[in-house]
Scaffold this motif. Structure first.
Motif: not given
Length: 335
Positions: A114-133
């Motif tokens: 959010d601070r970097l200005g990355v789109d919310r949808r992309l943030r969600m995908l990156i957060a899921c991919g890096f934190s889960i599997c």
């Protein structure tokens, strides 16, 4: 079956057949290309095809079927790899670490994005991919949000880049901090993104570490269900229009995933059937990744700039920090 139905269903066959053919080839060559999994090979093939050669329109109806229902089938069957008893046998420190790694990494990635200005949808995908599997979590998140294929490809590409970096870096850190085999396996399972990458990194350390790393990684995969259910609920609340009323509170494929975890945990299926389900699950997800790749335009991804790459680095650093704290706590308590 009426003639009109036969014609309608026939339009899906070319796309499904091509996805199946590419997946078959990927599953044959993947064992010789560690740490690449069939999922990553098929997605890269789809992206290359879309951006280097024309894609026949006849493939698009089947591509849509592969990208959604077959994807969800693969995620449902992923649950059959997880036996709750194996996860709980790791002990309370590992269980807390698994939940913390997923929760903290997801939260930090969303906040920094959010601070970097990355789109919310992309943030969600990156957060899921890096934190889960990795790629499977990215695809699952796409399925419950309104993310597009370019966002999905970007998130998967970041998983590949940073997960590959973790293959030598993870074992190096275990040596640097003097971890024993069990603690090293815990660290690698907590911090490496893709299951295939976990196998590669754990194998460098040794068989004992690899065994622990895989179970820990599957513990992270288990959290796919609550995270997907939460994202589905958030998306359901935020989307406007008639579709909002029709979307289920908990996505049906998440319920299917949970049911499969229960089936595996109760040992209701014999090993040959579990092996067959694992094969189908890998094939379904690989087909879905090809379909996603076939809709990716690299020019659109290039327009995103370096911010997603920075976010991927932050997410990786965050989960490494959680892993190091867990390793230190484990070593302290063991001593």
């Amino acid at each position: 079956m009426p003639a009109i139905d036969r014609i309608r269903y026939r339009q899906y066959l070319p796309g499904i057949a091509v996805a199946l053919a590419v997946t078959t080839l990927a599953m044959i060559i993947a064992p010789g290309l560690p740490p690449l999994s069939p999922l990553l090979i098929t997605m890269l093939t789809g992206i290359a095809w879309r951006n280097l050669f024309p894609v026949p329109e006849q493939l698009m109806p089947g591509d849509a079927i592969v990208e959604r229902p077959i994807l969800r089938l693969g995620i449902v069957l992923l649950g059959l790899q997880i036996a709750a008893g194996d996860i709980f046998s790791l002990g309370w420190i590992a269980l807390i670490a698994i939940v913390s790694a997923v929760t903290i990494t997801f939260t930090v990635t969303m906040a920094v994005g959010d601070r970097l200005g990355v789109d919310r949808r992309l943030r969600m995908l990156i957060a899921c991919g890096f934190s889960i599997c990795g790629a499977a979590a990215v695809a699952g998140a796409k399925s419950v949000t309104d993310a597009d294929d370019d966002d999905t490809a970007t998130a998967v590409a970041l998983v590949v880049i940073f997960g590959t970096i973790m293959i030598p870096l993870g074992p190096a850190l275990t040596v640097l901090f003097g971890m024993d085999a069990e603690t090293a396996g815990l660290f690698i399972g907590l911090t490496t993104h893709e299951v295939a990458q976990v196998v590669a990194a754990g194998g460098i350390v040794g068989a004992s570490a690899l065994a622990v790393a895989i179970v820990v990684k599957l513990g992270r995969v288990l959290l796919l269900a609550p995270v997907m259910a939460t994202l589905g609920f958030i998306n359901r609340e935020e989307l406007a229009g008639p579709s909002r009323e029709r979307s289920p509170l908990v996505p049906y494929f998440v319920l299917g995933f949970i049911a499969c975890v229960v089936i595996r945990s109760l040992n209701l299926l014999p090993p040959p059937l579990l092996n067959a389900a694992t094969f189908v699950q890998t094939a379904a997800l690989a087909m879905a990744m090809f379909a996603l790749g076939l809709n990716v335009h690299l020019r659109s991804i290039a327009k995103l700039g370096p911010r997603p790459l920075v976010l991927g680095a932050v997410a990786t650093a965050t989960i490494i920090a959680v892993g190091l704290v867990t390793a230190a706590a484990t070593t302290h308590l063991a001593g």
